[in-house]
Write an enzyme that holds these catalytic residues in place. Structure first.
Site, PDB file in Angstrom:
ATOM      1  N   ALA A   1       0.832  -1.202   0.000  1.00  0.00           N
ATOM      2  CA  ALA A   1       0.000   0.000   0.000  1.00  0.00           C
ATOM      3  C   ALA A   1       0.868   1.255   0.000  1.00  0.00           C
ATOM      4  CB  ALA A   1      -0.914  -0.005   1.215  1.00  0.00           C
TER       5      ALA A   1
ATOM      6  N   TYR B   1       3.382   2.484  -1.954  1.00  0.00           N
ATOM      7  CA  TYR B   1       3.840   2.064  -3.287  1.00  0.00           C
ATOM      8  C   TYR B   1       5.355   1.903  -3.469  1.00  0.00           C
ATOM      9  CZ  TYR B   1      -0.965   2.864  -5.003  1.00  0.00           C
ATOM     10  OH  TYR B   1      -2.307   2.813  -5.217  1.00  0.00           O
TER      11      TYR B   1
ATOM     12  N   CYS C   1      10.160  -5.840  -7.421  1.00  0.00           N
ATOM     13  CA  CYS C   1       9.963  -6.573  -8.675  1.00  0.00           C
ATOM     14  C   CYS C   1      10.335  -8.051  -8.523  1.00  0.00           C
ATOM     15  CB  CYS C   1      10.825  -5.980  -9.779  1.00  0.00           C
ATOM     16  SG  CYS C   1      10.373  -4.314 -10.255  1.00  0.00           S
TER      17      CYS C   1
ATOM     18  N   GLU D   1      12.119  -9.965 -10.463  1.00  0.00           N
ATOM     19  CA  GLU D   1      13.521 -10.281 -10.744  1.00  0.00           C
ATOM     20  C   GLU D   1      14.372 -10.150  -9.493  1.00  0.00           C
ATOM     21  OE1 GLU D   1      11.473  -8.302 -12.295  1.00  0.00           O
ATOM     22  OE2 GLU D   1      12.126  -7.780 -14.324  1.00  0.00           O
TER      23      GLU D   1
ATOM     24  N   CYS E   1      12.649  -3.718 -15.636  1.00  0.00           N
ATOM     25  CA  CYS E   1      12.692  -2.263 -15.422  1.00  0.00           C
ATOM     26  C   CYS E   1      14.137  -1.823 -15.197  1.00  0.00           C
ATOM     27  CB  CYS E   1      11.824  -1.874 -14.230  1.00  0.00           C
ATOM     28  SG  CYS E   1      12.565  -2.251 -12.630  1.00  0.00           S
TER      29      CYS E   1
HETATM   30  N1  THU Z   1       7.505  -5.271 -12.156  1.00  0.00           N
HETATM   31  C1  THU Z   1       8.319  -6.338 -12.017  1.00  0.00           C
HETATM   32  O1  THU Z   1       8.096  -7.215 -11.163  1.00  0.00           O
HETATM   33  N2  THU Z   1       9.404  -6.426 -12.830  1.00  0.00           N
HETATM   34  C2  THU Z   1       9.708  -5.513 -13.795  1.00  0.00           C
HETATM   35  O2  THU Z   1      10.776  -5.581 -14.375  1.00  0.00           O
HETATM   36  C3  THU Z   1       8.740  -4.487 -14.141  1.00  0.00           C
HETATM   37  C4  THU Z   1       7.722  -4.188 -13.104  1.00  0.00           C
HETATM   38  C5  THU Z   1       6.351  -5.161 -11.274  1.00  0.00           C
HETATM   39  C6  THU Z   1       6.456  -4.072 -10.238  1.00  0.00           C
HETATM   40  C7  THU Z   1       5.007  -3.782  -9.950  1.00  0.00           C
HETATM   41  O3  THU Z   1       4.562  -4.701  -8.969  1.00  0.00           O
HETATM   42  C8  THU Z   1       4.298  -4.102 -11.261  1.00  0.00           C
HETATM   43  O4  THU Z   1       5.193  -4.887 -12.012  1.00  0.00           O
HETATM   44  C9  THU Z   1       3.904  -2.874 -12.056  1.00  0.00           C
HETATM   45  O5  THU Z   1       4.985  -2.032 -12.256  1.00  0.00           O
END
Ligand code: THU
Length: 161
Positions: free
Chosen positions: A66, A68, A73, A75, A112
């Site tokens: 919550a 943010y 991620c 990875e 990302c």
């Molecule tokens: N997200 C990932 O898990 N990996 C990435 O490389 C891109 C983004 C996730 C983070 C967030 O929980 C959601 O995707 C939206 O950005």
């Protein structure tokens, strides 16, 4: 002034069947992680699986919050799992996949910027590239030999020494 070009090298597979069995297995484990993804805010499910040279596979999925900025991620969850169990390791490959229930993705999921930086650190630690397999709903797979292809001119430990 001189102009320099940095190449982006990538192989494209139209089907998972064209890949070796161990890579197919790793991708299947990344896909299974979509079932565990905690993404109530973005509804964007991401799964990852890292394969070591000893055959071990460490998985991860995105974990949202919550608050943010605390989201992490898939990875990084997978890679930090490797780092939390091994002092020395050789990650051969990392599979990444994503699924948005509201909108099937046509293109494979690419990591990302923050995750590219973390992948770069893991490559530095093990002194060798990690092969990335990126996929998604379309079934198309991008194979990329090392993060340098998608993180050119990266900042690493070498810049600090
Ligand atoms: N997200 C990932 O898990 N990996 C990435 O490389 C891109 C983004 C996730 C983070 C967030 O929980 C959601 O995707 C939206 O950005």
């Amino acid at each position: 002034m001189k102009r320099e070009k940095y190449n982006f090298d990538c192989e494209v597979f139209e089907s998972i069947d064209l890949l070796p069995k161990d890579i197919q297995h790793m991708i299947a484990l990344a896909e299974d992680q979509l079932n565990y993804s905690y993404a109530p805010y973005s509804n964007f499910l991401v799964g990852a699986a890292a394969m070591l040279d000893n055959g071990e596979i460490h998985t991860g999925c995105n974990q949202e919050n919550a608050s943010y900025p605390l989201c992490i991620c898939a990875e990084r969850v997978a890679l930090y799992s490797v780092g939390s169990k091994h002092k020395e390791f050789k990650i051969k490959a990392l599979a990444i996949t994503a699924h948005n229930p509201a909108k099937p993705n046509e293109d494979p999921c690419t990591p990302c910027g923050a995750c590219r930086q973390v992948i770069q650190e893991f490559e530095h630690r093990q002194d060798g590239p990690i092969t990335l397999y990126l996929t998604g709903d379309s079934g198309k797979i991008l194979k990329i030999e090392g993060i340098k292809n998608i993180l050119p001119l990266s900042f690493s430990m070498n810049n600090l020494l």
